[in-house]
Design a protein around this motif. Structure first.
Motif, short mmCIF file in Angstrom:
data_model
loop_
_atom_site.label_atom_id
_atom_site.label_comp_id
_atom_site.label_asym_id
_atom_site.label_seq_id
_atom_site.Cartn_x
_atom_site.Cartn_y
_atom_site.Cartn_z
N MET A 1 55.50 31.44 33.22
CA MET A 1 54.62 32.42 33.86
C MET A 1 53.88 33.32 32.86
O MET A 1 52.66 33.51 32.99
CB MET A 1 55.42 33.26 34.85
N PRO A 2 54.55 33.88 31.85
CA PRO A 2 53.79 34.71 30.89
C PRO A 2 52.70 33.92 30.18
O PRO A 2 51.63 34.45 29.88
CB PRO A 2 54.86 35.19 29.91
N ALA A 3 52.98 32.63 29.89
CA ALA A 3 51.98 31.80 29.21
C ALA A 3 50.84 31.45 30.14
O ALA A 3 49.66 31.50 29.76
CB ALA A 3 52.64 30.53 28.67
N ILE A 4 51.17 31.08 31.39
CA ILE A 4 50.14 30.71 32.35
C ILE A 4 49.24 31.90 32.66
O ILE A 4 48.04 31.76 32.89
CB ILE A 4 50.78 30.17 33.64
N ALA A 5 49.82 33.10 32.64
CA ALA A 5 49.04 34.30 32.99
C ALA A 5 47.98 34.63 31.96
O ALA A 5 46.93 35.18 32.30
CB ALA A 5 49.99 35.49 33.17
N LEU A 6 48.23 34.29 30.69
CA LEU A 6 47.31 34.71 29.63
C LEU A 6 45.88 34.23 29.83
O LEU A 6 44.94 35.05 29.76
CB LEU A 6 47.84 34.25 28.26
N PRO A 7 45.63 32.93 30.06
CA PRO A 7 44.24 32.52 30.25
C PRO A 7 43.54 33.25 31.40
O PRO A 7 42.35 33.58 31.31
CB PRO A 7 44.35 31.01 30.54
N PHE A 8 44.29 33.51 32.48
CA PHE A 8 43.69 34.19 33.63
C PHE A 8 43.45 35.67 33.34
O PHE A 8 42.46 36.24 33.80
CB PHE A 8 44.59 34.01 34.85
N ILE A 9 44.33 36.28 32.57
CA ILE A 9 44.11 37.68 32.16
C ILE A 9 42.85 37.79 31.32
O ILE A 9 42.02 38.68 31.53
CB ILE A 9 45.34 38.20 31.38
N ILE A 10 42.70 36.88 30.37
CA ILE A 10 41.53 36.90 29.49
C ILE A 10 40.25 36.74 30.30
O ILE A 10 39.28 37.50 30.15
CB ILE A 10 41.65 35.79 28.43
N ARG A 11 40.25 35.73 31.18
CA ARG A 11 39.03 35.46 31.94
C ARG A 11 38.74 36.57 32.94
O ARG A 11 37.59 36.98 33.11
CB ARG A 11 39.18 34.11 32.64
N ALA A 12 39.77 37.09 33.59
CA ALA A 12 39.56 38.15 34.57
C ALA A 12 39.04 39.42 33.91
O ALA A 12 38.18 40.12 34.46
CB ALA A 12 40.86 38.44 35.32
#
Length: 630
Positions: A425-436
């Motif tokens: 989950m922490p890894a999957i969240a990173l790309p979405f945090i960056i894009r958001a």
């Protein structure tokens, strides 16, 4: 993509090379120059991260913006670009097109490698004096925030050029056969001398010079294996010097402008972020979760490969790094399940092309910098086209693996899937945090990269407990080298694009493209074919810098939305990038997978067809690209 190729080190050893004490002395000198440029390059990457992070903290947390942070970052950035270019030249990592060179025998390849280095040296020698003059004139310009002479920034150009001259001379002395160096030098000097003597002829040819210098000249140099940046630079310098009255200092100014764009500050930061994701185990965690979710279905790991490339793509700044983060995790198990090596490398290549529009792709950032299109809009528009092409690839995977035997494969339990999800989950969240963060306007593409770096460091230290401090310095140097190679191409391509624009070629091209029969559909079709060809030869960034400022205004004039057009050309270039026999990205995938290119030639045809179907869907339905722009 013309992925970095270690060409300079491939020169065959033979008679005429230094030996004994001379070789040891040259080796020590090479290591000394390496330390002289690599340590400052690594420190400059760290300094960029620190300066931009301080700016983000003061702006968004303390609500007290530091007015000089961007200006200091811009000054350091040009030094980083030039030192990184020196490191890349020393390592032989400037981007080249080696499809034709690779077909030749070892001796011919050795000579062409020496010729490439000699031609690069000639360009650097020609540019040394204009770069010094440019830096000298900048002493009269004062920066607005720091109130210092702009020559502190501009001096990076002559210093970097002098260091690259030293590296080129040393490389020729160390690995080139004396006969090869002599013949290469004779060929370069003869060519330059003949061009100078023919100067009056060029002066009377008008725009025919554009064909001679920028089509024939660049084409010959690129296919002979000269690094792309130096091919662009030599052609532009020759055109301006022989066919116009423009002084060379103007070309230096255009290169400086191209390499100093504030948006491009994110290039080295995203490259470093991608390396952190791999080093901390975040990429492995993402792949592990997807495998537990889909590993039990027919072709399941192929779907995992498509999904994993979608998640990690664009963050590293290098498609080769994206593939290297995913392939070693998945391929052993896929081979154990009976997948053929050729199909694996073909699908890996196809996913590389599929994910070219996924933010924060450096190609998207480059488009924003050279065309003025909103990067937030490009980041929003790039997500769905990647899914469309992923669905097309998934359909072909379903067909090819519809009879796969999974009797020996155990389905992961819900508990195992849940555990894998929590880990990932922490890894999957990173790309979405960056894009958001970029899409919502919380931070710019440059600023959000520093947030991603801090996030990855914290996750590696506290969550995954996988953080090898010994790898940080090599990662910083690698970041500087890749960034320098990219930025030198952008600088040289900016100079070439300016020359093309000043010649009036842009108006001619605009008129021709605008007057194509058939309107928008024909314009888009011609653009697709053109960018597939460009993608197989140039790679996305230099192609966009050259042709983006020319073609995007035309698209706007005839009613094609700029974001929609950006997605079309990026995907077209991606197909060209990974399409053999010229697509260098395909050979990078083969090298990463350690699979012979011959094995993937046949399987990749089906995947290229699937990508073409997806591209047609994206081109035919603009909503796919612009439906979420609001």
């Amino acid at each position: 993509m013309n992925t970095p190729i270690n060409a300079a080190t491939s020169v065959a050893h033979g008679s005429g090379q230094p030996s004994g004490s001379q070789a040891r002395w040259l080796g020590q000198l090479d290591r000394g120059i390496g330390l002289l440029v690599e340590l400052p390059a690594a420190l400059l990457v760290l300094a960029e991260v620190g300066v931009l992070l301080v700016g983000v903290i003061w702006r968004y947390l303390l609500h007290s913006p530091i007015i000089w942070s961007d200006e200091l970052a811009s000054i350091l950035f040009l030094w980083l670009a030039m030192f990184g270019s020196v490191v890349a030249l020393r390592r032989g990592e400037h981007m080249r097109m080696t499809a034709l060179v690779g077909m030749l025998g070892p001796r011919a390849q050795a000579f062409l490698d020496v010729l490439a280095m000699t031609a690069a040296l000639a360009f650097l020698l020609l540019m040394a004096e204009p770069a010094y003059e440019f830096a000298s004139e900048e002493v009269w310009v004062t920066t607005p925030a720091l109130d210092i002479a702009n020559s502190w920034r501009a001096s990076a150009l002559p210093v970097g050029i002098v260091l690259m001259i030293s590296v080129a001379l040393l490389r020729l002395a160390r690995v080139g056969r004396a006969a090869d160096v002599l013949w290469a030098a004779l060929a370069v000097v003869t060519t330059i001398g003949a061009a100078v003597l023919a100067g009056p002829v060029f002066a009377g040819l008008g725009n025919l010079n554009l064909l001679l210098f920028f089509v024939v000249g660049v084409g010959v140099m690129v296919f002979l294996g000269l690094p792309i940046a130096f091919s662009f630079g030599l052609a532009t310098f020759g055109y301006l010097s022989l066919a116009t009255s423009t002084p060379a200092i103007v070309m230096v100014g255009r290169m400086d402008e191209g390499m100093s764009h504030l948006i491009l500050l994110s290039v080295p930061l995203f490259v470093f972020l991608g390396q952190l994701i791999e080093m901390t185990g975040m990429a492995r965690a993402m792949v592990g979760f997807l495998a537990s979710l889909l590993g039990h279905v027919r072709g399941g790991l192929s779907y995992v490969l498509i999904g994993a490339m979608y998640l990690v793509s664009g963050i590293s700044g290098s498609k080769a790094a994206d593939m290297a983060a995913v392939a070693p995790v998945l391929f052993p198990e896929m081979k154990a399940r009976g997948a053929k090596p050729g199909d694996l490398v073909a699908l890996l290549s196809a996913t590389g092309a599929q994910t070219e529009t996924i933010p924060p792709s450096l190609v998207l950032i480059t488009i924003g910098s050279v065309t003025g299109v909103s990067i937030a809009a490009l980041f929003t528009g790039g997500l769905l086209p990647g899914i469309v092409l992923g669905v097309a690839l998934g359909g072909l995977v379903w067909w090819r693996y519809r009879d796969e035997d999974l009797s020996h494969v155990r389905r992961a339990s819900r508990g195992e899937i849940g555990k894998a999800f929590l880990i990932a989950m922490p890894a999957i969240a990173l790309p979405f945090i960056i894009r958001a963060a970029v899409i919502e306007g919380v931070a710019t593409a440059t600023e959000v990269s520093t947030i991603g770096i801090v996030y990855a460091v914290i996750a590696g230290l506290l969550v995954y407990r996988q953080f090898d401090w010994r790898r940080i310095y090599p990662m910083l140097v690698d970041t500087a080298a890749l960034s320098g190679a990219i930025l030198l191409i952008i600088g040289a391509a900016t100079g070439m694009a300016w020359a093309l624009t000043q010649s009036g070629f842009s108006n001619t091209l605009a008129t021709a493209m605008r007057d194509l029969p058939g309107g928008v559909p024909v314009f888009i079709a011609v653009s697709i074919v053109a960018f597939i060809i460009l993608g197989s030869v140039l790679e996305g960034i230099p192609a966009i810098v050259l042709f983006g400022p020319l073609l995007f205004p035309i698209a706007r004039q005839i009613g094609v939305h700029e974001v929609h057009y950006a997605m079309i050309v990026i995907l077209a270039m991606g197909i060209g990038l990974f399409a053999p026999p010229f697509g260098v990205g395909y050979y990078a995938a083969c090298a990463i997978s350690r699979i012979s290119p011959d094995e993937g030639m046949k399987p990749i045809l089906g995947y290229l067809a699937a990508l073409a179907v997806g591209l047609i869907v994206v081109a035919a339905f603009p909503w796919v690209s612009i439906g979420f722009l609001g």
